[in-house]
Scaffold this motif. Sequence first.
Motif, short mmCIF file in Angstrom:
data_model
loop_
_atom_site.label_atom_id
_atom_site.label_comp_id
_atom_site.label_asym_id
_atom_site.label_seq_id
_atom_site.Cartn_x
_atom_site.Cartn_y
_atom_site.Cartn_z
N ALA A 192 0.82 -1.22 0.00
CA ALA A 192 0.00 0.00 0.00
C ALA A 192 0.85 1.27 0.00
N THR A 193 2.11 1.16 0.41
CA THR A 193 2.99 2.34 0.48
C THR A 193 4.19 2.24 -0.45
N GLY A 194 4.34 1.15 -1.19
CA GLY A 194 5.50 0.95 -2.03
C GLY A 194 5.41 1.60 -3.38
N PRO A 195 6.53 1.67 -4.12
CA PRO A 195 6.54 2.29 -5.45
C PRO A 195 5.57 1.66 -6.44
N ALA A 196 5.25 0.37 -6.25
CA ALA A 196 4.35 -0.32 -7.19
C ALA A 196 2.92 -0.39 -6.66
N ARG A 197 2.57 0.50 -5.72
CA ARG A 197 1.22 0.46 -5.13
C ARG A 197 0.12 0.69 -6.16
N VAL A 198 0.43 1.45 -7.24
CA VAL A 198 -0.60 1.73 -8.25
C VAL A 198 -1.00 0.48 -9.03
N SER A 199 -0.17 -0.57 -8.94
CA SER A 199 -0.50 -1.81 -9.64
C SER A 199 -1.69 -2.52 -9.00
N GLY A 200 -1.98 -2.16 -7.74
CA GLY A 200 -3.04 -2.85 -7.02
C GLY A 200 -2.65 -4.24 -6.57
N LEU A 201 -1.39 -4.60 -6.78
CA LEU A 201 -0.88 -5.91 -6.40
C LEU A 201 -0.05 -5.75 -5.13
N TRP A 202 -0.58 -6.20 -4.01
CA TRP A 202 0.07 -6.03 -2.71
C TRP A 202 0.49 -7.39 -2.19
N LEU A 203 1.79 -7.57 -2.03
CA LEU A 203 2.32 -8.90 -1.74
C LEU A 203 2.93 -9.04 -0.35
N ASP A 204 2.65 -8.11 0.55
CA ASP A 204 3.12 -8.27 1.93
C ASP A 204 2.34 -9.38 2.61
N SER A 205 2.94 -9.98 3.62
CA SER A 205 2.34 -11.17 4.24
C SER A 205 1.06 -10.86 5.01
N ALA A 206 0.81 -9.58 5.32
CA ALA A 206 -0.40 -9.23 6.06
C ALA A 206 -1.63 -9.18 5.16
N THR A 207 -1.44 -9.04 3.85
CA THR A 207 -2.58 -8.97 2.92
C THR A 207 -3.21 -10.35 2.75
N LYS A 208 -4.51 -10.41 3.00
CA LYS A 208 -5.22 -11.69 2.91
C LYS A 208 -6.14 -11.78 1.69
N ASP A 209 -6.52 -10.65 1.15
CA ASP A 209 -7.44 -10.61 0.02
C ASP A 209 -6.74 -11.18 -1.22
N LEU A 210 -7.22 -12.31 -1.73
CA LEU A 210 -6.59 -12.95 -2.89
C LEU A 210 -6.61 -12.06 -4.11
N ARG A 211 -7.59 -11.19 -4.20
CA ARG A 211 -7.65 -10.27 -5.35
C ARG A 211 -6.44 -9.33 -5.33
N LYS A 212 -6.06 -8.85 -4.14
CA LYS A 212 -4.90 -7.97 -4.02
C LYS A 212 -3.60 -8.74 -4.23
N LEU A 213 -3.67 -10.06 -4.11
CA LEU A 213 -2.50 -10.89 -4.42
C LEU A 213 -2.45 -11.23 -5.91
N GLY A 214 -3.43 -10.74 -6.66
CA GLY A 214 -3.43 -10.93 -8.11
C GLY A 214 -4.40 -11.96 -8.61
N ALA A 215 -5.18 -12.59 -7.73
CA ALA A 215 -6.07 -13.65 -8.15
C ALA A 215 -7.14 -13.12 -9.11
N CYS A 216 -7.14 -13.66 -10.33
CA CYS A 216 -8.11 -13.31 -11.36
C CYS A 216 -8.12 -11.82 -11.67
N LYS A 217 -6.98 -11.17 -11.44
CA LYS A 217 -6.86 -9.72 -11.63
C LYS A 217 -6.04 -9.43 -12.89
N PRO A 218 -6.63 -8.76 -13.87
CA PRO A 218 -5.86 -8.38 -15.06
C PRO A 218 -4.77 -7.38 -14.68
N PRO A 219 -3.63 -7.43 -15.33
CA PRO A 219 -2.55 -6.50 -15.00
C PRO A 219 -2.88 -5.08 -15.44
N ILE A 220 -2.32 -4.10 -14.72
CA ILE A 220 -2.54 -2.69 -15.06
C ILE A 220 -1.47 -2.18 -16.01
N ALA A 221 -0.20 -2.51 -15.72
CA ALA A 221 0.89 -1.96 -16.53
C ALA A 221 2.05 -2.93 -16.66
#
Length: 379
Positions: A284-313
Amino acid sequence: MTRLLLLILLSLFLAGCATRPSGVTFHAEENPQSLDDWGLFDIKDGRITPRAGLVTYELATPLFSDYAQKWRAVFVPKGMAATYDPEKTFDFPVGTVIAKTFYYTTPAGFAPGQSSRVMKATPASYQSGVAGLDLSQSRLMETRLMVRRAGGWEALPYVWNAEQTEATLQRTGAAIPLEYIDGGKTTRFTYAVPNVNQCAGCHATDRTKALMPIGLQARHLNRDFPGEGGDINQLKRLAMIGYLKGAPDPAAAARNARYDDSTADVGARARAYLDINCAHCHSATGPARVSGLWLDSATKDLRKLGACKPPIAAGKGTGGHEFGLVPGHPDQSILAYRLATNDPGEMMPETGRSLTHAEGVALINEWIAGLKGGCGAAG
């Protein structure tokens, strides 16, 4: 005249000696050309050892850097301490120095610093938190410093000479050809020392662009490691020696899994691996936050881990795949593809590696394969 000349030579000699401090020395503004001027290490009897106050630590799961091994150590000024944070990097005082020395094991029969051949090995055979690093089969590559000054953290890369006697500041980085030996396979690659601007690619973790350490967080340090006081929990050790204040009992602190612990849950191991290798950007605070892909271990939402999520850039980095992560299908997941490829325009992380971490890729593939759900037709 002769006496005057002798006095001049003596004064120059003494001045030269004074530039090599006997203990850890913090430089508030100057960036010394030689690593020696920081007074961090002694090199004697085939070992490089930490000076008093420089404390070795290890992460639960380390960041992958072309199979380089790492010796991590931190110095905090006497009478001062870092403030504990349950999630973020601890707040270290001005005067703190973090040193991370990258090294490889060399094959038997080769002078450690003279050979371009390096091999896969277990760090515990050569490094400990008590006696430093054995140089008899180690090639020192670089020591990266992060220094906490009044204006914030600064990063300084020092590259070791072939004789392993001195490291010098290389602000523009360096490229060192190596041959990596893994069993019967040899791979030629170029080990890259980042320039000072590239350091921000990983360490600038918020909108202010300020640099921050990555590994000195509760979840990465909450493990046992040999050192002062014996083989004890690192959070407890740092508190015992006065380097950390406000820390709870380790049982109440966050703890990441070790990615190579086959007895641990695959999901916990995979999330720890993505956390240390990717979350400094993908959060949420990293340089790639605009990708919507958050890979820290605290994130539980599979969508934020990229599940079935089309890439932005992602551009061509998709590898022709439709979604960041397809549960049950690592072969259809962009995440798995980008970790596996060596293409500079497609691989992740974007810097810090030339080789593929086979063990890490296998772990992520195993984790994705075990996820349930699929993504419509792709599932």
